[in-house]
Design a protein around this motif. Structure first.
Motif, PDB file in Angstrom:
ATOM      1  N   PHE A  74       0.835  -1.199   0.000  1.00  0.00           N
ATOM      2  CA  PHE A  74       0.000   0.000   0.000  1.00  0.00           C
ATOM      3  C   PHE A  74       0.874   1.254   0.000  1.00  0.00           C
ATOM      4  O   PHE A  74       0.541   2.250  -0.654  1.00  0.00           O
ATOM      5  CB  PHE A  74      -0.913   0.009   1.223  1.00  0.00           C
ATOM      6  CG  PHE A  74      -2.213  -0.705   1.024  1.00  0.00           C
ATOM      7  CD1 PHE A  74      -3.398  -0.007   0.867  1.00  0.00           C
ATOM      8  CD2 PHE A  74      -2.270  -2.095   0.991  1.00  0.00           C
ATOM      9  CE1 PHE A  74      -4.599  -0.661   0.670  1.00  0.00           C
ATOM     10  CE2 PHE A  74      -3.460  -2.762   0.796  1.00  0.00           C
ATOM     11  CZ  PHE A  74      -4.632  -2.042   0.637  1.00  0.00           C
ATOM     12  N   TYR A  75       1.961   1.223   0.742  1.00  0.00           N
ATOM     13  CA  TYR A  75       2.858   2.384   0.801  1.00  0.00           C
ATOM     14  C   TYR A  75       3.414   2.710  -0.582  1.00  0.00           C
ATOM     15  O   TYR A  75       3.378   3.866  -1.028  1.00  0.00           O
ATOM     16  CB  TYR A  75       3.998   2.117   1.790  1.00  0.00           C
ATOM     17  CG  TYR A  75       5.309   2.742   1.390  1.00  0.00           C
ATOM     18  CD1 TYR A  75       5.476   4.127   1.396  1.00  0.00           C
ATOM     19  CD2 TYR A  75       6.373   1.936   0.977  1.00  0.00           C
ATOM     20  CE1 TYR A  75       6.679   4.691   0.998  1.00  0.00           C
ATOM     21  CE2 TYR A  75       7.575   2.503   0.590  1.00  0.00           C
ATOM     22  CZ  TYR A  75       7.729   3.874   0.595  1.00  0.00           C
ATOM     23  OH  TYR A  75       8.899   4.435   0.193  1.00  0.00           O
ATOM     24  N   LEU A  76       3.936   1.687  -1.274  1.00  0.00           N
ATOM     25  CA  LEU A  76       4.524   1.945  -2.587  1.00  0.00           C
ATOM     26  C   LEU A  76       3.474   2.405  -3.589  1.00  0.00           C
ATOM     27  O   LEU A  76       3.705   3.330  -4.372  1.00  0.00           O
ATOM     28  CB  LEU A  76       5.224   0.683  -3.097  1.00  0.00           C
ATOM     29  CG  LEU A  76       6.577   0.374  -2.445  1.00  0.00           C
ATOM     30  CD1 LEU A  76       7.125  -0.947  -2.956  1.00  0.00           C
ATOM     31  CD2 LEU A  76       7.565   1.499  -2.713  1.00  0.00           C
ATOM     32  N   TYR A  77       2.316   1.785  -3.544  1.00  0.00           N
ATOM     33  CA  TYR A  77       1.245   2.213  -4.461  1.00  0.00           C
ATOM     34  C   TYR A  77       0.829   3.650  -4.167  1.00  0.00           C
ATOM     35  O   TYR A  77       0.700   4.477  -5.076  1.00  0.00           O
ATOM     36  CB  TYR A  77       0.043   1.281  -4.318  1.00  0.00           C
ATOM     37  CG  TYR A  77      -1.151   1.728  -5.139  1.00  0.00           C
ATOM     38  CD1 TYR A  77      -1.245   1.401  -6.489  1.00  0.00           C
ATOM     39  CD2 TYR A  77      -2.179   2.482  -4.570  1.00  0.00           C
ATOM     40  CE1 TYR A  77      -2.334   1.812  -7.249  1.00  0.00           C
ATOM     41  CE2 TYR A  77      -3.271   2.904  -5.317  1.00  0.00           C
ATOM     42  CZ  TYR A  77      -3.334   2.566  -6.663  1.00  0.00           C
ATOM     43  OH  TYR A  77      -4.400   2.984  -7.407  1.00  0.00           O
ATOM     44  N   GLY A  78       0.656   3.965  -2.884  1.00  0.00           N
ATOM     45  CA  GLY A  78       0.213   5.303  -2.516  1.00  0.00           C
ATOM     46  C   GLY A  78       1.242   6.373  -2.808  1.00  0.00           C
ATOM     47  O   GLY A  78       0.908   7.455  -3.299  1.00  0.00           O
ATOM     48  N   THR A  79       2.522   6.090  -2.533  1.00  0.00           N
ATOM     49  CA  THR A  79       3.541   7.119  -2.724  1.00  0.00           C
ATOM     50  C   THR A  79       3.810   7.367  -4.204  1.00  0.00           C
ATOM     51  O   THR A  79       4.220   8.465  -4.592  1.00  0.00           O
ATOM     52  CB  THR A  79       4.847   6.736  -2.000  1.00  0.00           C
ATOM     53  OG1 THR A  79       5.683   7.882  -1.883  1.00  0.00           O
ATOM     54  CG2 THR A  79       5.600   5.655  -2.748  1.00  0.00           C
ATOM     55  N   LEU A  80       3.558   6.370  -5.056  1.00  0.00           N
ATOM     56  CA  LEU A  80       3.738   6.567  -6.492  1.00  0.00           C
ATOM     57  C   LEU A  80       2.564   7.298  -7.117  1.00  0.00           C
ATOM     58  O   LEU A  80       2.727   7.995  -8.124  1.00  0.00           O
ATOM     59  CB  LEU A  80       3.936   5.211  -7.187  1.00  0.00           C
ATOM     60  CG  LEU A  80       5.263   4.502  -6.899  1.00  0.00           C
ATOM     61  CD1 LEU A  80       5.280   3.114  -7.526  1.00  0.00           C
ATOM     62  CD2 LEU A  80       6.437   5.329  -7.417  1.00  0.00           C
ATOM     63  N   HIS A  81       1.381   7.161  -6.505  1.00  0.00           N
ATOM     64  CA  HIS A  81       0.195   7.812  -7.059  1.00  0.00           C
ATOM     65  C   HIS A  81      -0.184   9.083  -6.319  1.00  0.00           C
ATOM     66  O   HIS A  81      -1.077   9.800  -6.741  1.00  0.00           O
ATOM     67  CB  HIS A  81      -0.992   6.836  -7.046  1.00  0.00           C
ATOM     68  CG  HIS A  81      -0.891   5.752  -8.063  1.00  0.00           C
ATOM     69  ND1 HIS A  81      -0.052   4.671  -7.913  1.00  0.00           N
ATOM     70  CD2 HIS A  81      -1.502   5.574  -9.270  1.00  0.00           C
ATOM     71  CE1 HIS A  81      -0.164   3.868  -8.971  1.00  0.00           C
ATOM     72  NE2 HIS A  81      -1.031   4.392  -9.801  1.00  0.00           N
ATOM     73  N   GLN A  82       0.481   9.350  -5.181  1.00  0.00           N
ATOM     74  CA  GLN A  82       0.209  10.565  -4.418  1.00  0.00           C
ATOM     75  C   GLN A  82       1.527  11.311  -4.176  1.00  0.00           C
ATOM     76  O   GLN A  82       1.854  11.683  -3.067  1.00  0.00           O
ATOM     77  CB  GLN A  82      -0.460  10.225  -3.079  1.00  0.00           C
ATOM     78  CG  GLN A  82      -1.815   9.571  -3.216  1.00  0.00           C
ATOM     79  CD  GLN A  82      -2.874  10.548  -3.711  1.00  0.00           C
ATOM     80  OE1 GLN A  82      -2.692  11.746  -3.694  1.00  0.00           O
ATOM     81  NE2 GLN A  82      -4.006  10.011  -4.143  1.00  0.00           N
ATOM     82  N   ALA A  83       2.323  11.496  -5.239  1.00  0.00           N
ATOM     83  CA  ALA A  83       3.627  12.152  -5.100  1.00  0.00           C
ATOM     84  C   ALA A  83       3.446  13.537  -4.490  1.00  0.00           C
ATOM     85  O   ALA A  83       2.571  14.306  -4.873  1.00  0.00           O
ATOM     86  CB  ALA A  83       4.296  12.259  -6.468  1.00  0.00           C
ATOM     87  N   GLY A  84       4.312  13.854  -3.531  1.00  0.00           N
ATOM     88  CA  GLY A  84       4.233  15.152  -2.869  1.00  0.00           C
ATOM     89  C   GLY A  84       3.325  15.141  -1.660  1.00  0.00           C
ATOM     90  O   GLY A  84       3.285  16.102  -0.912  1.00  0.00           O
ATOM     91  N   ARG A  85       2.591  14.077  -1.460  1.00  0.00           N
ATOM     92  CA  ARG A  85       1.707  13.982  -0.311  1.00  0.00           C
ATOM     93  C   ARG A  85       2.433  13.325   0.861  1.00  0.00           C
ATOM     94  O   ARG A  85       3.569  12.889   0.760  1.00  0.00           O
ATOM     95  CB  ARG A  85       0.448  13.184  -0.664  1.00  0.00           C
ATOM     96  CG  ARG A  85      -0.400  13.825  -1.762  1.00  0.00           C
ATOM     97  CD  ARG A  85      -1.072  15.089  -1.291  1.00  0.00           C
ATOM     98  NE  ARG A  85      -1.948  15.647  -2.309  1.00  0.00           N
ATOM     99  CZ  ARG A  85      -2.660  16.752  -2.147  1.00  0.00           C
ATOM    100  NH1 ARG A  85      -2.590  17.427  -1.012  1.00  0.00           N
ATOM    101  NH2 ARG A  85      -3.434  17.206  -3.108  1.00  0.00           N
TER     102      ARG A  85
END
Length: 280
Positions: A81-92
């Motif tokens: 979930f972390y990798l998916y989220g950080t790749l799709h929510q860059a800057g967040r």
């Protein structure tokens, strides 16, 4: 290919990788000029941690019936979930909030492993060895419910922080950017909506398997059973408050945090139906 070199992968390999990924996310936010380099370096360490984590699980295949095993499996799913989220929510701030949870779960697993070492694969209860499919399904349902509870916890923390900023009218340009309150509330609601039925199904299946095994009633007084039952009640209240009343989201966020704390107690408690194993 021989798997002997995989044996060198330890908790420290992926735990330190996740820690470095988290530390590198801070300069990516604090220094905009460094954002691209630090962010992708953090993602690289996160990917390396996930690969090492996966290899560790493949080699040692820890059982979710063991407290340290259940924590490691939950940390692995959250790393996805972390990798998916950080790749799709860059800057967040997704990585800055979720990575400490992953690191904490790995750390708790190391602590429990040292306090009460168990063999992997452990000697599993007879209802798992005899009914492997249903036992695996029971563990999978509880694991997926745990993921939902963890996501709800992270969303609740971010919601409380964002609400506090808005009340104090803090300049958004001077602080870590977060998702809007509406999106965080939606994320929390969806996590609760998927966690509760999975947890209910997992507990019901566990009860059926327990009845087939004719387990003793003293097992109902174990920390594992009591904390898991209490977690189900807390989430039942959460679902009722979320859909049946108009309770402020802030109170629901605090209740979600309390549910996550109860989840940790349940995961760290010894399984009453799993016999203790020896050291690896």
């Amino acid at each position: 290919m021989s798997a002997s070199w995989w044996q060198n992968v330890t908790h420290a390999c992926f735990g330190l990788s996740y820690l470095l990924a988290w530390l590198l996310e801070w300069p990516a936010w604090l220094r905009p000029a460094w954002h691209r380099v630090c962010h992708w370096a953090a993602v690289g360490f996160g990917v390396a941690g996930l690969i090492a984590h996966t290899l560790f699980l493949v080699v040692h295949h820890p059982t979710p019936a063991a407290p340290d095993g259940s924590l490691l499996l939950l940390a692995w799913v959250l790393a996805l979930f972390y990798l998916y989220g950080t790749l799709h929510q860059a800057g967040r701030a997704w990585a800055l909030f979720l990575l400490p949870v992953i690191i904490g779960l790995v750390g708790l697993s190391i602590m429990l492993r040292r306090l009460e070492p168990t063999a992997w694969p452990a000697q599993v209860p007879t209802w798992i060895s005899g009914e492997r499919f249903w036992g695996a399904l029971h563990g999978t349902l509880i694991l997926l419910a745990s993921v939902g509870i963890s996501v709800s916890f992270v969303a609740s923390l971010m919601y409380l922080l964002q609400a506090r900023r808005l009340r104090r009218k803090i300049d958004p340009g001077r602080v870590l950017p977060l998702l809007s309150l509406e999106r965080l509330e939606t994320l929390n609601r969806r996590a609760i909506a998927w966690a509760f039925p999975l947890l209910s199904a997992g507990l019901l299946l566990g009860l059926v398997l327990w009845r087939q095994e004719r387990g003793g009633w003293e097992n109902w007084l174990s920390v594992k059973v009591l904390s898991t039952g209490g977690l189900w009640l807390v989430f039942g209240v959460l679902v009722y408050l979320r859909y049946g009343t108009h309770v402020p989201p802030r109170r629901l966020a605090w209740l979600s945090i309390a549910a996550f704390a109860l989840l940790l107690v349940a995961l760290m408690a010894a399984h009453p139906f799993a016999p203790a194993g020896g050291p690896v």
